[in-house]
Design a protein around this motif. Structure first.
Motif, mmCIF file in Angstrom:
data_model
loop_
_atom_site.group_PDB
_atom_site.id
_atom_site.type_symbol
_atom_site.label_atom_id
_atom_site.label_comp_id
_atom_site.label_asym_id
_atom_site.label_seq_id
_atom_site.Cartn_x
_atom_site.Cartn_y
_atom_site.Cartn_z
ATOM 1 N N LYS A 184 -2.854 4.152 -10.991
ATOM 2 C CA LYS A 184 -2.926 5.201 -12.017
ATOM 3 C C LYS A 184 -2.360 4.720 -13.355
ATOM 4 C CE LYS A 184 1.408 7.634 -10.949
ATOM 5 N NZ LYS A 184 2.039 8.926 -10.625
ATOM 6 N N GLY A 185 -1.631 3.604 -13.330
ATOM 7 C CA GLY A 185 -1.189 2.973 -14.568
ATOM 8 C C GLY A 185 0.092 3.489 -15.174
ATOM 9 N N VAL A 186 0.822 4.354 -14.448
ATOM 10 C CA VAL A 186 2.078 4.876 -15.000
ATOM 11 C C VAL A 186 3.037 5.231 -13.870
ATOM 12 C CG1 VAL A 186 1.149 7.238 -15.106
ATOM 13 C CG2 VAL A 186 3.109 6.608 -16.539
ATOM 14 N N LEU A 187 4.287 4.860 -14.064
ATOM 15 C CA LEU A 187 5.371 5.234 -13.164
ATOM 16 C C LEU A 187 6.060 6.462 -13.744
ATOM 17 C CD1 LEU A 187 7.535 4.759 -10.902
ATOM 18 C CD2 LEU A 187 8.692 3.220 -12.538
ATOM 19 N N VAL A 188 6.118 7.542 -12.985
ATOM 20 C CA VAL A 188 6.766 8.775 -13.443
ATOM 21 C C VAL A 188 8.112 8.903 -12.741
ATOM 22 C CG1 VAL A 188 6.565 11.272 -13.714
ATOM 23 C CG2 VAL A 188 4.507 9.842 -13.760
ATOM 24 N N VAL A 189 9.167 8.871 -13.531
ATOM 25 C CA VAL A 189 10.535 8.877 -13.006
ATOM 26 C C VAL A 189 11.224 10.188 -13.340
ATOM 27 C CG1 VAL A 189 12.804 7.777 -13.129
ATOM 28 C CG2 VAL A 189 10.724 6.376 -13.208
ATOM 29 N N ASP A 209 0.846 -1.192 0.000
ATOM 30 C CA ASP A 209 0.000 0.000 0.000
ATOM 31 C C ASP A 209 0.882 1.243 0.000
ATOM 32 O OD1 ASP A 209 -2.349 -1.478 0.042
ATOM 33 O OD2 ASP A 209 -2.434 -1.539 2.239
ATOM 34 N N GLY A 210 0.290 2.354 -0.372
ATOM 35 C CA GLY A 210 1.061 3.588 -0.428
ATOM 36 C C GLY A 210 1.493 3.880 -1.845
ATOM 37 N N LEU A 211 2.694 4.401 -2.011
ATOM 38 C CA LEU A 211 3.178 4.885 -3.294
ATOM 39 C C LEU A 211 3.119 3.835 -4.390
ATOM 40 C CD1 LEU A 211 4.524 7.092 -5.006
ATOM 41 C CD2 LEU A 211 6.741 6.274 -4.149
ATOM 42 N N ILE A 212 3.605 2.624 -4.132
ATOM 43 C CA ILE A 212 3.674 1.608 -5.187
ATOM 44 C C ILE A 212 2.281 1.204 -5.660
ATOM 45 C CG2 ILE A 212 4.501 -0.692 -5.791
ATOM 46 C CD1 ILE A 212 6.710 1.405 -5.391
ATOM 47 N N LYS A 213 1.360 1.012 -4.733
ATOM 48 C CA LYS A 213 -0.015 0.659 -5.111
ATOM 49 C C LYS A 213 -0.664 1.811 -5.879
ATOM 50 C CE LYS A 213 -1.884 -2.644 -4.013
ATOM 51 N NZ LYS A 213 -2.786 -2.932 -2.889
ATOM 52 N N MET A 232 17.389 1.567 -14.705
ATOM 53 C CA MET A 232 16.840 1.257 -13.377
ATOM 54 C C MET A 232 15.354 1.613 -13.326
ATOM 55 S SD MET A 232 19.078 -0.169 -11.376
ATOM 56 C CE MET A 232 19.656 -1.064 -12.840
ATOM 57 N N GLY A 233 14.974 2.706 -13.989
ATOM 58 C CA GLY A 233 13.563 3.067 -14.066
ATOM 59 C C GLY A 233 12.758 2.021 -14.809
ATOM 60 N N ARG A 234 13.329 1.497 -15.880
ATOM 61 C CA ARG A 234 12.628 0.456 -16.656
ATOM 62 C C ARG A 234 12.475 -0.835 -15.837
ATOM 63 N NH1 ARG A 234 15.979 3.164 -20.734
ATOM 64 N NH2 ARG A 234 14.480 4.376 -21.962
ATOM 65 N N LEU A 235 13.493 -1.173 -15.077
ATOM 66 C CA LEU A 235 13.399 -2.372 -14.241
ATOM 67 C C LEU A 235 12.335 -2.204 -13.161
ATOM 68 C CD1 LEU A 235 17.164 -3.334 -13.858
ATOM 69 C CD2 LEU A 235 15.368 -4.701 -14.945
ATOM 70 N N LEU A 236 12.231 -1.000 -12.602
ATOM 71 C CA LEU A 236 11.206 -0.754 -11.589
ATOM 72 C C LEU A 236 9.808 -0.840 -12.202
ATOM 73 C CD1 LEU A 236 10.339 -0.051 -8.761
ATOM 74 C CD2 LEU A 236 10.780 2.365 -9.267
ATOM 75 N N ALA A 237 9.639 -0.275 -13.399
ATOM 76 C CA ALA A 237 8.340 -0.363 -14.079
ATOM 77 C C ALA A 237 7.984 -1.808 -14.373
ATOM 78 C CB ALA A 237 8.367 0.453 -15.370
ATOM 79 N N GLN A 238 8.975 -2.606 -14.776
ATOM 80 C CA GLN A 238 8.731 -4.013 -15.080
ATOM 81 C C GLN A 238 8.356 -4.777 -13.806
ATOM 82 O OE1 GLN A 238 11.247 -5.494 -18.125
ATOM 83 N NE2 GLN A 238 11.163 -7.620 -17.450
ATOM 84 N N ARG A 239 8.946 -4.385 -12.683
ATOM 85 C CA ARG A 239 8.626 -5.028 -11.407
ATOM 86 C C ARG A 239 7.191 -4.724 -10.981
ATOM 87 N NH1 ARG A 239 10.275 -9.434 -8.638
ATOM 88 N NH2 ARG A 239 10.280 -9.130 -6.390
ATOM 89 N N ILE A 240 6.724 -3.523 -11.311
ATOM 90 C CA ILE A 240 5.372 -3.114 -10.912
ATOM 91 C C ILE A 240 4.319 -3.633 -11.886
ATOM 92 C CG2 ILE A 240 3.826 -1.136 -10.568
ATOM 93 C CD1 ILE A 240 6.314 0.458 -9.659
ATOM 94 N N PHE A 241 4.569 -3.475 -13.201
ATOM 95 C CA PHE A 241 3.542 -3.760 -14.203
ATOM 96 C C PHE A 241 3.744 -5.067 -14.968
ATOM 97 C CE2 PHE A 241 3.755 0.973 -14.009
ATOM 98 C CZ PHE A 241 2.480 1.205 -13.510
ATOM 99 N N GLY A 242 4.946 -5.621 -14.912
ATOM 100 C CA GLY A 242 5.214 -6.857 -15.654
ATOM 101 C C GLY A 242 5.761 -6.609 -17.038
ATOM 102 N N THR A 243 5.468 -5.461 -17.623
ATOM 103 C CA THR A 243 5.991 -5.058 -18.932
ATOM 104 C C THR A 243 6.320 -3.568 -18.873
ATOM 105 O OG1 THR A 243 3.780 -4.521 -19.767
ATOM 106 C CG2 THR A 243 4.598 -6.766 -20.173
ATOM 107 N N VAL A 244 7.032 -3.111 -19.897
ATOM 108 C CA VAL A 244 7.386 -1.694 -19.980
ATOM 109 C C VAL A 244 6.922 -1.146 -21.318
ATOM 110 C CG1 VAL A 244 9.252 0.011 -19.942
ATOM 111 C CG2 VAL A 244 9.411 -2.046 -18.515
ATOM 112 N N ASP A 245 6.145 -0.064 -21.270
ATOM 113 C CA ASP A 245 5.663 0.600 -22.483
ATOM 114 C C ASP A 245 5.862 2.098 -22.294
ATOM 115 O OD1 ASP A 245 4.433 1.518 -24.735
ATOM 116 O OD2 ASP A 245 2.569 0.419 -24.453
#
Length: 308
Positions: A60-65, A51-55, A91-104
């Protein structure tokens, strides 16, 4: 006469644009080949999100780095493709992949967005919500840990000095006494150098690209910041710049992922991602795509997150 001159000028511009287009195409082909050789990341989507930031990011469907756009090998915008390249971007792409499973990163369905962030505005961007996290050669200094949460370090480096390639007067930090040294506004590198050599004359400019340009034009004697940043400029212009021997490194610079204070669960989540990346080979792939491709030797030890 004017018509002939104008036509000739237009032809010259067209040839220049064609040449630039050709160079951009070649650069992209080389990058595509490198990415194919290195291989895709293995990072898997997390089965549970705190819960919190990651959730909130997932919902919202997007990680803003927040990322640098002007630092070769770390965070630099490719003007031909618009892609942000460099180790921090990976590193940003790896974090997005960890959260969403894919990177777009393209179109309305993009789940990763990079926002240009400088040393001067990165803390403001964290606090006002412009970005979710900052991954921008952001060192985990003790005083910063009191104001923000940091995951990491994900990379370990140190502060050094860059001079003009033909400069023979500056070969150590001690030689900066009485010399003009450029450092980006808002950077912790200013205080570091003041402590290491109080006699150096520091001139702040907006970012390190501006400092490198000032050095190349003879408007400053040296640039001082993290060696990784300086090395990026020498890659582009090896005949223009020289970084002092690594024996001159005078600080520890542990790069961390910055976020709002109070996001302990998010900090732990990102630390888990970093540990997974070092264990499954993704960290090495990110290095091979950036620093390694520029000839920098891999560190003897991979970073270990500080789980404070």
């Amino acid at each position: 006469m004017f018509r002939r001159t104008a036509v000739a000028a237009m032809a010259a511009v067209a040839m220049s644009l064609a040449a630039c287009s050709g160079e951009a195409s070649q650069d992209q082909e080389e990058q595509d080949k490198l990415e194919e050789e290195v291989g895709a990341y293995s990072m898997e989507q997390a089965t549970e999100l705190p819960d919190g930031l990651i959730k909130e990011i997932q919902e919202k469907g997007v990680l803003v780095v927040g990322s640098k756009f002007d630092q070769p090998l770390i965070g630099q915008k490719n003007t031909a493709t618009g892609k942000i390249e460099g180790f921090d971007a990976e590193m940003g792409r790896l974090l997005a992949q960890r959260i969403f499973g894919t990177v777009d990163e393209e179109g309305d369905d993009a789940n990763l967005q990079f926002v240009e962030t400088t040393s001067q505005n990165r803390e403001t961007y964290i606090n006002d919500g412009t970005v979710d996290v900052v991954i921008a050669s952001y060192s985990m200094y003790p005083d910063r840990l009191e104001k923000f949460d940091f995951a990491g370090p994900y990379f370990q480096t140190g502060q050094n000095v860059m001079v003009a390639a033909d400069n023979t007067d500056i070969n150590s930090v001690a030689d900066l006494a009485g010399k003009d040294v450029c450092i980006a506004e808002g950077s912790g590198s200013i205080e570091n150098l003041q402590l290491e050599n109080p006699e150096a004359k520091i001139t702040p400019l907006v970012d390190y690209a501006a400092c490198a340009e000032a050095l190349e034009n003879g408007q400053t004697d040296a640039v001082s910041t993290d060696e990784t940043i300086l090395y990026g400029f020498t890659v582009d212009k090896p005949d223009a710049f020289r970084v002092l021997d690594s024996a001159n490194i005078f600080t520890d610079e542990p790069y961390g992922v910055g976020m709002k204070l109070g996001e302990a669960d998010a900090r732990m989540f990102v630390n888990d991602m970093i540990e997974e990346a070092t264990a499954n080979g993704d960290w090495q792939k990110a290095f091979d795509l950036t620093f390694g491709a520029a000839g920098m030797p891999a560190p003897a030890e991979l970073p270990v997150p500080n789980r404070y």
